[in-house]
Design a protein around this motif. Structure first.
Motif, PDB file in Angstrom:
ATOM      1  N   LYS A 599       0.828  -1.207   0.000  1.00 42.68           N
ATOM      2  CA  LYS A 599       0.000   0.000   0.000  1.00 42.68           C
ATOM      3  C   LYS A 599       0.860   1.254   0.000  1.00 42.68           C
ATOM      4  O   LYS A 599       0.473   2.286  -0.549  1.00 42.68           O
ATOM      5  CB  LYS A 599      -0.928   0.011   1.219  1.00 42.68           C
ATOM      6  N   TYR A 617      -4.732   9.994  -5.362  1.00 40.77           N
ATOM      7  CA  TYR A 617      -3.921   8.889  -4.865  1.00 40.77           C
ATOM      8  C   TYR A 617      -4.198   7.613  -5.654  1.00 40.77           C
ATOM      9  O   TYR A 617      -5.359   7.255  -5.892  1.00 40.77           O
ATOM     10  CB  TYR A 617      -4.218   8.631  -3.386  1.00 40.77           C
ATOM     11  N   ASP A 619      -4.321   3.607  -5.622  1.00 39.82           N
ATOM     12  CA  ASP A 619      -4.702   2.680  -4.559  1.00 39.82           C
ATOM     13  C   ASP A 619      -4.376   1.260  -5.021  1.00 39.82           C
ATOM     14  O   ASP A 619      -4.958   0.768  -5.989  1.00 39.82           O
ATOM     15  CB  ASP A 619      -6.199   2.810  -4.255  1.00 39.82           C
ATOM     16  N   TRP A 622      -7.508  -0.960  -5.143  1.00 41.00           N
ATOM     17  CA  TRP A 622      -8.669  -0.262  -5.683  1.00 41.00           C
ATOM     18  C   TRP A 622      -9.819  -1.207  -5.998  1.00 41.00           C
ATOM     19  O   TRP A 622     -11.000  -0.851  -5.874  1.00 41.00           O
ATOM     20  CB  TRP A 622      -8.276   0.489  -6.959  1.00 41.00           C
ATOM     21  N   LYS A 625     -12.710  -2.020  -3.490  1.00 39.33           N
ATOM     22  CA  LYS A 625     -13.566  -0.919  -3.040  1.00 39.33           C
ATOM     23  C   LYS A 625     -14.617  -0.645  -4.108  1.00 39.33           C
ATOM     24  O   LYS A 625     -14.337   0.048  -5.098  1.00 39.33           O
ATOM     25  CB  LYS A 625     -12.724   0.326  -2.761  1.00 39.33           C
ATOM     26  N   TRP A 628     -15.062   2.535  -6.663  1.00 40.22           N
ATOM     27  CA  TRP A 628     -13.877   3.393  -6.558  1.00 40.22           C
ATOM     28  C   TRP A 628     -13.761   4.281  -7.791  1.00 40.22           C
ATOM     29  O   TRP A 628     -13.925   3.836  -8.924  1.00 40.22           O
ATOM     30  CB  TRP A 628     -12.624   2.525  -6.429  1.00 40.22           C
ATOM     31  N   GLU A 638      -9.416  13.790   4.135  1.00 41.81           N
ATOM     32  CA  GLU A 638      -9.275  12.725   3.139  1.00 41.81           C
ATOM     33  C   GLU A 638      -7.926  12.757   2.426  1.00 41.81           C
ATOM     34  O   GLU A 638      -7.596  11.832   1.682  1.00 41.81           O
ATOM     35  CB  GLU A 638     -10.377  12.859   2.077  1.00 41.81           C
ATOM     36  N   PRO A 642      -4.354   5.978   0.661  1.00 39.75           N
ATOM     37  CA  PRO A 642      -5.469   5.073   0.983  1.00 39.75           C
ATOM     38  C   PRO A 642      -5.089   4.063   2.054  1.00 39.75           C
ATOM     39  O   PRO A 642      -3.939   3.648   2.156  1.00 39.75           O
ATOM     40  CB  PRO A 642      -5.768   4.392  -0.354  1.00 39.75           C
TER      41      PRO A 642
END
Length: 643
Positions: A599, A617, A619, A622, A625, A628, A638, A642
Motif C-alpha cells: 500500500k 492517490y 490505490d 482499488w 472498493k 472506486w 481525506e 489510501p
C-alpha cells in the motif's frame, strides 16, 4: 566490459617492438604514417556516438533493442557502463599532459596529504585539454552517480575532467579508483541531501564559488551536476559557438527548433537550468559569476538556479546576430546561448517525450530533472535508460529474479479519449498484476523485474490538461516508474515485523541490459499459466521438451513452494502472465504485513486543473472498493494515502 577489439587496438598501439630502432628514418616515417591512418579508420571514437536504437541513426557500436511490445513508444536504450573499471585510453587520445584515468595508485602507496588536492590553477592545468576542463562535484552519497558520470566521459575518450569532493571520504575513494579529484574544502556530510534543504542550498553556493574561483584561471569550464550523464562528446558542439560567454541548458519542454541549433531564445519561457552549462573566461562571464556568488552569500535562502535566472534575465536581447542563436543578456554585454532541450535533455524531454527520437536527433546529455522519489528516483530513471554504472552483484541478486509479461487489452491502451478516468483504468489494470507479481516475488524470495508501465497522462506538480500543450508527448507512453510508484519507498528497508520481508525490484529494461552476465542470461525458466483440469495442466515440476513449465492458475502458497523449490538454482523465472496466478498467503499475518507494505508503494497522479488539491492517490487495492473512482481528496481529512 570494454569490447575486445578496443582492447586489442590499445595493446597494439601501446606495443613498442625492440627491433624498431634498427629501421631507417624513412621506414619509421612509413610505419608512423600507416599507424595514424589505421587509427583514424578504426579509432573507437568512430562508434562513440552510437547510443541510440532508432534505425535512421548510426548503428555503429553495441545497440540493444527493447522488447517488441515497447518498440513504438520505447524509452531511450543506451548501453550501460561496464562492470569493471576500464583500461585507460591510449595516451595520445588523452593529451600529453593528462594522467590516465581508472588507473589506481599502487597499493603500497600512502594517501597524499589533503593539501595535494587543493583547488589551484596548477591542479586544474594538469587536466585541461584545448583549454577546456569538465567538472562535476558532490559528496560521498553520490559516489555511484559520479562514477557513472566519469565512466561515460572516458568511454567517449574524454579525459580533461575533474571531480570536486565535498567530503574527505569521497576524495579518498575517488583517488584510490584513479579518478581525478580535488578538494572543495566544503567539509560536508557524506549523506544524501534533500531537495530544498539548507544543505542542498549549501551545495548550490559551493558550485557558484567554484565557478567564480576557476574562471580567473583562464580555462573554459563545462560545469555539470552529478545526476546527469554524457551520451555524446559535447565539446565539438560547444566549439561551434566561440563567441558565447555562457551556454546553458534549460527546463524547456516545448521544442523551439527541430534540428541541433541552439533553442530560439525568444521562445524559451522555462527556467535556464544550471545542471549543464559552459563558461568561457571572458570579462563578462567573470562579472556575472562574481555577482551571482555575492547574491547567494548574502542570502542563504536563495536557490542558486533562481539566482542565476534572476541575474541573467535583467536584460534579454537583442540577438547577437541573425544566425548563431546567441543573444545579449545580464548587463547587455554577456553573450548567452540556450542549448536545445531536444538533445541536451531533461528528464521530461528524454524519458517522457523522447523528443530526440521523434526529431531523429542524437542526444548529447541526459539530466534527471522532472522526476519524483528523490535520489532513488533519479538512479532508477538512469537504470531504466540503461546508462547507470552498477556493480556486478546488481545483475545477479541472491535468490534470482522473476518477471512477467503484462496483459493489457487494446481497448484500455488505445480506445476512447485520454482522460483521468481512462488513465486510471489503464494504470489500475496494470497495478493489479504488479501486486500479484510482488506477492509471488515475496513468496519465492526473488527480485521482481518491474514491467514497463503504460500511461495515458503525464505527471507534473501542477494542474495540466493531461499533457503539456506544445510538447511532443505521445499518448499513451511508457512512463517512468516514479510516475506511479514511490520508488524510494520500494527500495527502503521497512521493519519486517510490520511490513513483512523486503521485496527487491529491478527496472523494466533490466533483462535487456548488455551488462547482464552470461550465467543469468543462460539460466531461464518460462512459466505458462494454464486452466487446471485441462489436459496437461497440473502442478508438476516437469517441463515440456521446449523447456516450458505449465502451471495452474489460482495456485496457493503451498503449491508455489512445492513446485518452484525445484528451480531454486534457476536465475530467471518468467511468467507468461500473473493474472489470477496466486490466491494469497496462507498465513493471514503475513498477508496483512504484505498488504501494509505494498500500500505504501504507490504514489499520486498530479494534478487535475482548477482543483485544490488536484492530486489523486493511486490505490493498490482499488479493486476491493466497490465504486472506486479517481477523484482528488474532497476534504483535508481525506488527503492521505489510501488505507
Amino acid at each position: 566490459m570494454v569490447e575486445g577489439w578496443r582492447n586489442g587496438l590499445r595493446e597494439a598501439t601501446n606495443s613498442k617492438p625492440l627491433f624498431l630502432t634498427i629501421y631507417a628514418t624513412v621506414i619509421i616515417g612509413v610505419l608512423v604514417s600507416s599507424f595514424y591512418v589505421f587509427s583514424a579508420i578504426y579509432s573507437p571514437t568512430n562508434g562513440s556516438t552510437s547510443w541510440l536504437s532508432s534505425p535512421p541513426l548510426s548503428t555503429a557500436g553495441r545497440v540493444h533493442q527493447l522488447p517488441q511490445e515497447n518498440a513504438t513508444f520505447q524509452t531511450p536504450v543506451v548501453p550501460p557502463p561496464p562492470h569493471a573499471l576500464p583500461s585507460p585510453p591510449p595516451e595520445e587520445d588523452q593529451g600529453n599532459s593528462l594522467g590516465k584515468i581508472w588507473v589506481s595508485p599502487p597499493k603500497d602507496k600512502k594517501m597524499p596529504p589533503l593539501e595535494t588536492f587543493k583547488l589551484t590553477k596548477e591542479l586544474f592545468g594538469e587536466r585541461v585539454k584545448d583549454n577546456v576542463i569538465i567538472v562535476t562535484f558532490g559528496n560521498y552519497a553520490f559516489m555511484d552517480f559520479i562514477l557513472t558520470w566519469v565512466k561515460h566521459l572516458t568511454d567517449l575518450n574524454i579525459s580533461n575532467l575533474l571531480v570536486g569532493a565535498m567530503d574527505t571520504k569521497l576524495l579518498e575513494a575517488l583517488y584510490w579508483k584513479g579518478v581525478p579529484v580535488f578538494d572543495m574544502g566544503s567539509h560536508m556530510s557524506t549523506v544524501d541531501v534533500g531537495w530544498g534543504s539548507p544543505t542542498f542550498h549549501k551545495m548550490g553556493r559551493e558550485k557558484v564559488i567554484l565557478i567564480d574561483s576557476v574562471l580567473p584561471f583562464g580555462y573554459e569550464l563545462l560545469m555539470c551536476d552529478t545526476d546527469m550523464v554524457w551520451l555524446k562528446n559535447p565539446l565539438p558542439y560547444l566549439a561551434r559557438y566561440p563567441e558565447a560567454d555562457v551556454l546553458t541548458s534549460s527546463d524547456q519542454v516545448v521544442p523551439t527548433v527541430i534540428d541541433d541549433s541552439l533553442d530560439i531564445w525568444q521562445q524559451v519561457g522555462a527556467a535556464y537550468n544550471i545542471g549543464i552549462f559552459h563558461w568561457r573566461p571572458t570579462e563578462s562571464a567573470k562579472k556575472l559569476a562574481k555577482e551571482w556568488k555575492e547574491m547567494l552569500l548574502a542570502d542563504d535562502k536563495v536557490w542558486d538556479q533562481n539566482g542565476f535566472n534572476e541575474i541573467v534575465r535583467k536584460q534579454l536581447g537583442p540577438s547577437v546576430d541573425g544566425d548563431s542563436g546567441l543573444f545579449y543578456a545580464y548587463d547587455g554585454n554577456l553573450k548567452v546561448g540556450i542549448l536545445p532541450a531536444s538533445i541536451f535533455c531533461s528528464g521530461h524531454t528524454y524519458f517522457v517525450q523522447a523528443m530526440y527520437q521523434q526529431l531523429r536527433l542524437e542526444p548529447y546529455a541526459l539530466h534527471t530533472t522532472f522526476q519524483y522519489a528523490g535520489t532513488e528516483g533519479k538512479r532508477h530513471r538512469l537504470r531504466e535508460g540503461m546508462v547507470f554504472f552498477d556493480p556486478p552483484e546488481y545483475y545477479d541478486a541472491p535468490g534470482g529474479f522473476i518477471s512477467f509479461k503484462p496483459s493489457i487489452p487494446k481497448s484500455l491502451l488505445l480506445d476512447g479519449k485520454h482522460t483521468i478516468e481512462s488513465h486510471f483504468t489503464l494504470v489500475n489494470h496494470q497495478m493489479k498484476q504488479i501486486r500479484s507479481a510482488l506477492a509471488i516475488a515475496s513468496l519465492l524470495n526473488r527480485t521482481l523485474v518491474m514491467p514497463p508501465i503504460w500511461c495515458r497522462l503525464d505527471r507534473l506538480w501542477f494542474g495540466h490538461p493531461g499533457t503539456l500543450v506544445g510538447s511532443m508527448t505521445r499518448q499513451p507512453f511508457i512512463c517512468p516508474l516514479d510516475h506511479v510508484f514511490e520508488v524510494n519507498i520500494m527500495l527502503k528497508e521497512l521493519p519486517e515485523d510490520e511490513f513483512g520481508p523486503g521485496i527487491g525490484i529491478r527496472e523494466y529494461s533490466f533483462l535487456d541490459n548488455p551488462s547482464l552476465p552470461k550465467q543469468v542470461k543462460e539460466s531461464w525458466l518460462d512459466v505458462q499459466l494454464c486452466q487446471e483440469g485441462k489436459e496437461g495442466c497440473e502442478a508438476t515440476n516437469i517441463t515440456s521438451p521446449s523447456g516450458v513449465l505449465k502451471f495452474p492458475k489460482r495456485s496457493n502458497e503451498d503449491t508455489f513452494k512445492a513446485i518452484f523449490s525445484s528451480f531454486n538454482d534457476v536465475k530467471v523465472i518468467k511468467f507468461s502472465s500473473v493474472e489470477d496466478a496466486f490466491t494469497g498467503f496462507s498465513d493471514k499475518g503475513r498477508e496483512e504485513r504484505f498488504r501494509r507494505r505494498v500500500k505504501r508503494y504507490v504514489g499520486i497522479w498530479c494534478c487535475e486543473e482548477n482543483k485544490t488539491p488536484g492530486h489523486i492517490y493511486y490505490d493498490m487495492y482499488w479493486d476491493e472498493k466497490p465504486g472506486w473512482k479517481p477523484v482528488p481528496p474532497q476534504t483535508p481529512e481525506e488527503d492521505h494515502p489510501p488505507v
